[in-house]
Design an enzyme around this catalytic site. Structure first.
Site, PDB file in Angstrom:
ATOM      1  N   ARG A 125      -2.048  68.447   2.858  1.00  0.00           N
ATOM      2  CA  ARG A 125      -1.071  69.565   1.976  1.00  0.00           C
ATOM      3  C   ARG A 125      -1.275  68.324   0.642  1.00  0.00           C
ATOM      4  O   ARG A 125       0.167  67.625   0.809  1.00  0.00           O
ATOM      5  CB  ARG A 125      -0.555  70.289   2.554  1.00  0.00           C
ATOM      6  N   GLU A 144       2.519  64.546  -3.735  1.00  0.00           N
ATOM      7  CA  GLU A 144       2.306  63.801  -3.303  1.00  0.00           C
ATOM      8  C   GLU A 144       1.148  64.353  -1.739  1.00  0.00           C
ATOM      9  O   GLU A 144       0.873  65.474  -1.845  1.00  0.00           O
ATOM     10  CB  GLU A 144       3.374  63.195  -1.628  1.00  0.00           C
ATOM     11  N   ASN A 146       0.449  65.729   1.772  1.00  0.00           N
ATOM     12  CA  ASN A 146       1.144  64.894   3.689  1.00  0.00           C
ATOM     13  C   ASN A 146      -0.018  65.133   4.653  1.00  0.00           C
ATOM     14  O   ASN A 146      -1.347  66.306   4.608  1.00  0.00           O
ATOM     15  CB  ASN A 146       1.913  66.518   3.956  1.00  0.00           C
ATOM     16  N   SER A 151       3.543  71.648   6.582  1.00  0.00           N
ATOM     17  CA  SER A 151       3.338  73.118   7.250  1.00  0.00           C
ATOM     18  C   SER A 151       3.525  74.493   6.662  1.00  0.00           C
ATOM     19  O   SER A 151       2.815  74.165   5.346  1.00  0.00           O
ATOM     20  CB  SER A 151       4.882  72.771   8.268  1.00  0.00           C
ATOM     21  N   LYS A 305       3.449  56.966   1.979  1.00  0.00           N
ATOM     22  CA  LYS A 305       3.788  56.387  -0.081  1.00  0.00           C
ATOM     23  C   LYS A 305       3.694  55.516  -0.950  1.00  0.00           C
ATOM     24  O   LYS A 305       2.810  55.075  -1.950  1.00  0.00           O
ATOM     25  CB  LYS A 305       5.313  56.389  -0.800  1.00  0.00           C
ATOM     26  N   LYS A 364      11.406  55.917  -3.576  1.00  0.00           N
ATOM     27  CA  LYS A 364      10.512  56.911  -2.074  1.00  0.00           C
ATOM     28  C   LYS A 364      10.482  55.311  -1.705  1.00  0.00           C
ATOM     29  O   LYS A 364      10.174  55.251  -1.406  1.00  0.00           O
ATOM     30  CB  LYS A 364       9.712  57.904  -2.364  1.00  0.00           C
ATOM     31  N   GLU A 368       9.012  60.847   5.653  1.00  0.00           N
ATOM     32  CA  GLU A 368       8.906  62.444   4.611  1.00  0.00           C
ATOM     33  C   GLU A 368       9.460  63.347   5.196  1.00  0.00           C
ATOM     34  O   GLU A 368      10.643  63.157   6.315  1.00  0.00           O
ATOM     35  CB  GLU A 368       7.606  62.265   6.149  1.00  0.00           C
ATOM     36  N   GLY A 369       9.062  64.744   4.897  1.00  0.00           N
ATOM     37  CA  GLY A 369      10.440  65.877   5.855  1.00  0.00           C
ATOM     38  C   GLY A 369      11.033  66.078   4.551  1.00  0.00           C
ATOM     39  O   GLY A 369      11.783  67.022   4.907  1.00  0.00           O
ATOM     40  N   ARG A 450       6.245  76.770  -3.268  1.00  0.00           N
ATOM     41  CA  ARG A 450       7.784  76.476  -2.691  1.00  0.00           C
ATOM     42  C   ARG A 450       8.350  76.334  -3.911  1.00  0.00           C
ATOM     43  O   ARG A 450       8.141  75.871  -4.960  1.00  0.00           O
ATOM     44  CB  ARG A 450       7.195  75.558  -1.814  1.00  0.00           C
TER      45      ARG A 450
END
Ligand code: ADP
Ligand code: MG
Length: 474
Positions: A125, A144, A146, A151, A305, A364, A368-369, A450
């Site tokens: 994604r 970024e 993923n 998800s 990253k 960064k 992740e997450g 989002r």
């Protein structure tokens, strides 16, 4: 950016009515999550947080994001096959970042043994924000890509219906009819099904590798059910189960509980906390196997990253995708400024610039997450502390994207209904399948919007900061 709901957003009575309808519609549509208190049981569930109103997204940028997705699929796949690039790019990082180093070790180990896997499945994604320029025009800038456990393709397949209803309740029937259909769950399942088919064993299953705490299970069930609809068996297992019951036969076919596994779809495995020694062993077993891993460990590394930062260097994309200048140009147009903090003059200079003007940047680490990045004063303090130590190398710097906020309501269980200034992040799902050297599927599979209140610099839906949304193209 245009604010399409200016007339209703401050109408308290209309908003209250619409919010009540919205919450019930979300529950009916299956926009669900388990609760923090009972993450292992579906006895008590709640709606996943979402916006009351769909957010305005410039049509041109939305189309640009879709148009570049197949390019990014090709790029991720190319990186995953380029040992020299991964080795060089991650050399400095793995000296200081233990997690990336361990992933890299497994990567090298499976390469040395020789890959048993011949079919490759990527589900990624690519996330973007709309950077607002000085003249007020918005530009699509990638946050970024993923490459593991991306998800909300499931739940977001159901949010457009909810927003359509909300708009009708608010007297916006014409606008309601303009919301786009969106079904990433189906697109993801199509990719998994293709990989399963090419693996070539009717009786083999698809294994979802899932976390211990399973709050977001409904998002995964959307994809699982699409597979069952195609008569493909799905099982759910944790790393622990693989350690205890997983095995390889002589040709490195993967078995668990006497079932052959054709595809391993990771919804877990991207944070260091997942792994104790046994789970690392389980990961190695999976990677050594013939099963189609989504993603394989090389593709996971392609999503770091550090790799993203190196991609922004002049000439890198051209080297990775020779003979594809149009694809390179489309991708580069979405890149924000990214900077290496490796030891040396280049890193010294950008570190000093960021310490002097932290508001311009995001710092960064290789994580992740959500919730790991540093901003503003905190960025300045941390960078000041590590600027002369090798630890600096475990981070990258990125230009901070500054979107134009819009008013909306973030609907969350047990939270008061209040208007917030919000910004949005658009994700495009990409799916591809490669057999040997032949790309047999390469598609954009849908989108995810989002939205979060501007006071939160970082964090996704799972982290409790962002909420699900639907784009309203303007
Ligand atoms: P993670 O892998 O943890 O999701 P991301 O790079 O996606 O890391 O960053 C997490 C969140 O931080 C994003 O969803 C976004 O809200 C915010 N963010 C990341 N990079 C930037 C940026 N360059 N400018 C503004 N916000 C950013
Ligand atoms: Mg992210």
């Amino acid at each position: 950016m245009a604010a399409p709901w200016r007339d209703v957003v401050r109408d308290a009575a209309a908003v209250r009515d619409a919010a009540a309808v919205a919450v019930d519609a979300a529950l009916l549509a299956g926009v669900l999550m388990r609760t923090g208190e009972q993450p292992l049981s579906s006895d008590v569930v709640n709606y996943a947080p979402f916006t009351l109103l769909p957010s305005a997204v410039p049509r041109a940028l939305f189309e640009q994001a879709y148009a570049v997705q197949q390019d990014f699929n090709l790029l991720v796949d190319a990186i995953s096959q380029n040992k020299e690039f991964l080795e060089q790019t991650l050399a400095s990082t793995i000296k200081v970042d233990d997690f990336t180093a361990r992933l890299f070790r497994i990567y090298m180990q499976v390469l040395e043994e020789g890959l048993a896997q011949t079919v490759f499945l990527g589900i990624n994604r690519s996330d973007y924000m709309f950077d607002c320029g000085l003249d007020g025009t918005a530009a699509l800038k990638q946050i970024e890509i993923n490459t593991i456990a991306a998800s909300f393709g499931g739940l977001t397949s159901r949010t457009a219906d909810v927003h359509r209803l909300v708009l009708k309740v608010l007297g916006k029937t014409k606008e309601a009819s303009r919301l786009l259909p969106n079904n990433p769950a189906k697109g993801l399942a199509l990719g998994i099904a293709k990989a399963w088919e090419l693996y070539g064993s009717q009786s083999a299953v698809v294994m979802f590798l899932v976390e211990e705490i399973q709050r977001n299970i409904f998002d995964q069930r959307c994809v699982e059910n699409e597979l069952w609809n195609r008569n493909i068996r799905v099982i759910r297992r944790r790393f622990r189960d693989v350690f205890e019951k997983g095995s390889l036969d002589g040709s490195r076919r993967l078995y668990i509980d006497n079932q052959e596994v054709a595809v391993v779809y990771y919804r877990e495995g991207y944070v260091p906390q997942t792994y104790d020694q046994q789970n690392w062993e389980a990961r190695l077993l999976l990677e050594r196997s013939r099963a189609v891993k989504c993603p394989d460990i090389a593709t996971q590394l392609a999503g770091t990253k550090k790799v993203q930062q190196e991609l922004s260097r002049p000439g890198t994309l051209e080297k990775l995708l020779p003979g594809r200048p149009e694809a390179v140009a489309r991708m580069r147009a979405t890149f924000a400024g990214l900077y290496s903090l490796d030891e040396g003059e280049e890193g010294d200079k950008i570190a000093a610039t960021a310490i002097a003007d932290p508001e311009r940047f995001v710092l960064k680490p290789q994580r992740e997450g959500g919730g790991n990045n540093l901003y503003g004063e905190e960025l300045r303090q941390v960078l000041q502390k590590i600027k002369d130590s090798p630890e600096r190398t475990s981070y990258i710097l990125m230009d901070k994207i500054k979107p134009q906020p819009a008013l909306n309501y973030l609907l969350r269980a047990h939270s008061p209904l209040q208007v917030s200034e919000c910004i949005s992040e658009l994700g495009i799902f990409g799916v591809y399948v490669r057999q040997g050297q032949e790309m047999v599927l390469n598609e954009a599979a849908g989108h995810l919007l989002r939205t979060k209140a501007i006071q939160h610099a970082d964090g996704g839906v799972a982290a409790g900061v962002a909420v699900l949304d639907t784009p309203y193209l303007v």
